[in-house]
Motif scaffolding. Sequence first.
Motif, PDB file in Angstrom:
ATOM      1  N   SER A  36       0.821  -1.210   0.000  1.00  0.00           N
ATOM      2  CA  SER A  36       0.000   0.000   0.000  1.00  0.00           C
ATOM      3  C   SER A  36       0.857   1.262   0.000  1.00  0.00           C
ATOM      4  O   SER A  36       0.405   2.316  -0.442  1.00  0.00           O
ATOM      5  CB  SER A  36      -0.939   0.009   1.209  1.00  0.00           C
ATOM      6  N   LEU A  37       2.098   1.167   0.491  1.00  0.00           N
ATOM      7  CA  LEU A  37       2.989   2.323   0.523  1.00  0.00           C
ATOM      8  C   LEU A  37       3.853   2.433  -0.726  1.00  0.00           C
ATOM      9  O   LEU A  37       4.604   3.388  -0.880  1.00  0.00           O
ATOM     10  CB  LEU A  37       3.901   2.244   1.758  1.00  0.00           C
ATOM     11  N   SER A  38       3.755   1.459  -1.640  1.00  0.00           N
ATOM     12  CA  SER A  38       4.648   1.429  -2.793  1.00  0.00           C
ATOM     13  C   SER A  38       4.430   2.611  -3.739  1.00  0.00           C
ATOM     14  O   SER A  38       5.379   3.121  -4.306  1.00  0.00           O
ATOM     15  CB  SER A  38       4.486   0.117  -3.549  1.00  0.00           C
ATOM     16  N   LEU A  39       3.211   3.038  -3.915  1.00  0.00           N
ATOM     17  CA  LEU A  39       2.907   4.175  -4.782  1.00  0.00           C
ATOM     18  C   LEU A  39       1.899   5.075  -4.077  1.00  0.00           C
ATOM     19  O   LEU A  39       1.141   4.609  -3.227  1.00  0.00           O
ATOM     20  CB  LEU A  39       2.298   3.700  -6.105  1.00  0.00           C
ATOM     21  N   PRO A  40       1.849   6.352  -4.438  1.00  0.00           N
ATOM     22  CA  PRO A  40       0.828   7.228  -3.846  1.00  0.00           C
ATOM     23  C   PRO A  40      -0.577   6.742  -4.198  1.00  0.00           C
ATOM     24  O   PRO A  40      -0.802   6.212  -5.278  1.00  0.00           O
ATOM     25  CB  PRO A  40       1.109   8.592  -4.482  1.00  0.00           C
ATOM     26  N   THR A  46      -5.306  -1.365  -2.490  1.00  0.00           N
ATOM     27  CA  THR A  46      -4.740  -2.509  -1.774  1.00  0.00           C
ATOM     28  C   THR A  46      -5.770  -3.107  -0.832  1.00  0.00           C
ATOM     29  O   THR A  46      -5.888  -4.332  -0.727  1.00  0.00           O
ATOM     30  CB  THR A  46      -3.480  -2.079  -0.996  1.00  0.00           C
ATOM     31  N   ALA A  47      -6.526  -2.264  -0.142  1.00  0.00           N
ATOM     32  CA  ALA A  47      -7.563  -2.764   0.770  1.00  0.00           C
ATOM     33  C   ALA A  47      -8.610  -3.575   0.001  1.00  0.00           C
ATOM     34  O   ALA A  47      -9.026  -4.641   0.454  1.00  0.00           O
ATOM     35  CB  ALA A  47      -8.219  -1.588   1.505  1.00  0.00           C
ATOM     36  N   THR A  78      14.847   5.867   0.710  1.00  0.00           N
ATOM     37  CA  THR A  78      14.488   7.026  -0.078  1.00  0.00           C
ATOM     38  C   THR A  78      14.869   6.745  -1.523  1.00  0.00           C
ATOM     39  O   THR A  78      15.994   6.334  -1.800  1.00  0.00           O
ATOM     40  CB  THR A  78      15.236   8.271   0.430  1.00  0.00           C
ATOM     41  N   PRO A  79      13.956   6.945  -2.458  1.00  0.00           N
ATOM     42  CA  PRO A  79      14.285   6.681  -3.849  1.00  0.00           C
ATOM     43  C   PRO A  79      15.420   7.592  -4.317  1.00  0.00           C
ATOM     44  O   PRO A  79      15.475   8.756  -3.964  1.00  0.00           O
ATOM     45  CB  PRO A  79      13.002   6.985  -4.606  1.00  0.00           C
ATOM     46  N   VAL A  80      16.322   7.056  -5.117  1.00  0.00           N
ATOM     47  CA  VAL A  80      17.460   7.809  -5.631  1.00  0.00           C
ATOM     48  C   VAL A  80      17.425   7.747  -7.145  1.00  0.00           C
ATOM     49  O   VAL A  80      17.148   6.704  -7.731  1.00  0.00           O
ATOM     50  CB  VAL A  80      18.784   7.209  -5.108  1.00  0.00           C
ATOM     51  N   MET A  81      17.699   8.879  -7.770  1.00  0.00           N
ATOM     52  CA  MET A  81      17.755   8.926  -9.219  1.00  0.00           C
ATOM     53  C   MET A  81      19.190   9.255  -9.613  1.00  0.00           C
ATOM     54  O   MET A  81      19.781  10.197  -9.091  1.00  0.00           O
ATOM     55  CB  MET A  81      16.821  10.012  -9.750  1.00  0.00           C
ATOM     56  N   ILE A  82      19.759   8.467 -10.510  1.00  0.00           N
ATOM     57  CA  ILE A  82      21.094   8.748 -11.001  1.00  0.00           C
ATOM     58  C   ILE A  82      20.941   9.664 -12.201  1.00  0.00           C
ATOM     59  O   ILE A  82      20.357   9.285 -13.219  1.00  0.00           O
ATOM     60  CB  ILE A  82      21.835   7.444 -11.374  1.00  0.00           C
ATOM     61  N   ALA A 129      15.303  18.633   0.812  1.00  0.00           N
ATOM     62  CA  ALA A 129      13.860  18.528   0.536  1.00  0.00           C
ATOM     63  C   ALA A 129      13.506  17.132   0.080  1.00  0.00           C
ATOM     64  O   ALA A 129      12.897  16.916  -0.962  1.00  0.00           O
ATOM     65  CB  ALA A 129      13.418  19.566  -0.471  1.00  0.00           C
ATOM     66  N   VAL A 130      13.884  16.106   0.871  1.00  0.00           N
ATOM     67  CA  VAL A 130      13.553  14.718   0.564  1.00  0.00           C
ATOM     68  C   VAL A 130      12.080  14.511   0.860  1.00  0.00           C
ATOM     69  O   VAL A 130      11.617  14.790   1.952  1.00  0.00           O
ATOM     70  CB  VAL A 130      14.426  13.757   1.419  1.00  0.00           C
ATOM     71  N   PRO A 131      11.299  14.016  -0.124  1.00  0.00           N
ATOM     72  CA  PRO A 131       9.865  13.805   0.131  1.00  0.00           C
ATOM     73  C   PRO A 131       9.633  12.657   1.096  1.00  0.00           C
ATOM     74  O   PRO A 131      10.363  11.686   1.098  1.00  0.00           O
ATOM     75  CB  PRO A 131       9.300  13.486  -1.258  1.00  0.00           C
ATOM     76  N   ASP A 132       8.608  12.825   1.929  1.00  0.00           N
ATOM     77  CA  ASP A 132       8.239  11.771   2.881  1.00  0.00           C
ATOM     78  C   ASP A 132       7.450  10.701   2.133  1.00  0.00           C
ATOM     79  O   ASP A 132       6.441  11.008   1.510  1.00  0.00           O
ATOM     80  CB  ASP A 132       7.393  12.359   4.012  1.00  0.00           C
ATOM     81  N   PRO A 133       7.905   9.414   2.169  1.00  0.00           N
ATOM     82  CA  PRO A 133       7.217   8.374   1.384  1.00  0.00           C
ATOM     83  C   PRO A 133       5.869   7.955   1.922  1.00  0.00           C
ATOM     84  O   PRO A 133       5.212   7.118   1.350  1.00  0.00           O
ATOM     85  CB  PRO A 133       8.204   7.212   1.402  1.00  0.00           C
ATOM     86  N   ARG A 134       5.427   8.513   3.008  1.00  0.00           N
ATOM     87  CA  ARG A 134       4.147   8.098   3.584  1.00  0.00           C
ATOM     88  C   ARG A 134       3.042   8.542   2.744  1.00  0.00           C
ATOM     89  O   ARG A 134       2.465   9.185   2.249  1.00  0.00           O
ATOM     90  CB  ARG A 134       3.961   8.634   4.987  1.00  0.00           C
TER      91      ARG A 134
END
Length: 134
Positions: A36-40, A46-47, A78-82, A129-134
């Motif tokens: 359920s937390l994998s994507l916004p 999921t429920a 935290t997701p990282v983009m190269i 400014a790392v976004p909160d994954p929640r």
Amino acid sequence: MDDHSFMTQVEVLSVTDSGRRRRWSMAEKIRIVEESLSLPRMAAATARRYDISRTLLTRWRKEFRDGLLGCGPSTRFTPVMIAPEPTPVQPEVSMAPPSADTIGIVLVNGRRLTVSPTIDPGLLARLLAVPDPR
């Protein structure tokens, strides 16, 4: 008069097919919460997929964040983009060269951030400014 002409009919609805509460193991709860937390906006989908109420999933997500499901926020990534190599930036005169006890971070826009290795992770997350994954 007939007594049963005044009685209303009552229909009994079954809550579940088995009539009993389902039991979820900790591993199943964690897997469902992580899904359920994998994507916004995945909580409701999921429920529905696991045929549980959104309220129950919300409670499990809170327990997950509080570390009550055997794991929690400390296991978050935290997701990282190269990004491609940034264009060279002319350093300002006031910038000190990085030393052995500093960490240099080159941002996507070409700017550089030099921090101490002992910096508080919360402060660094606010600076970046790392976004909160929640």
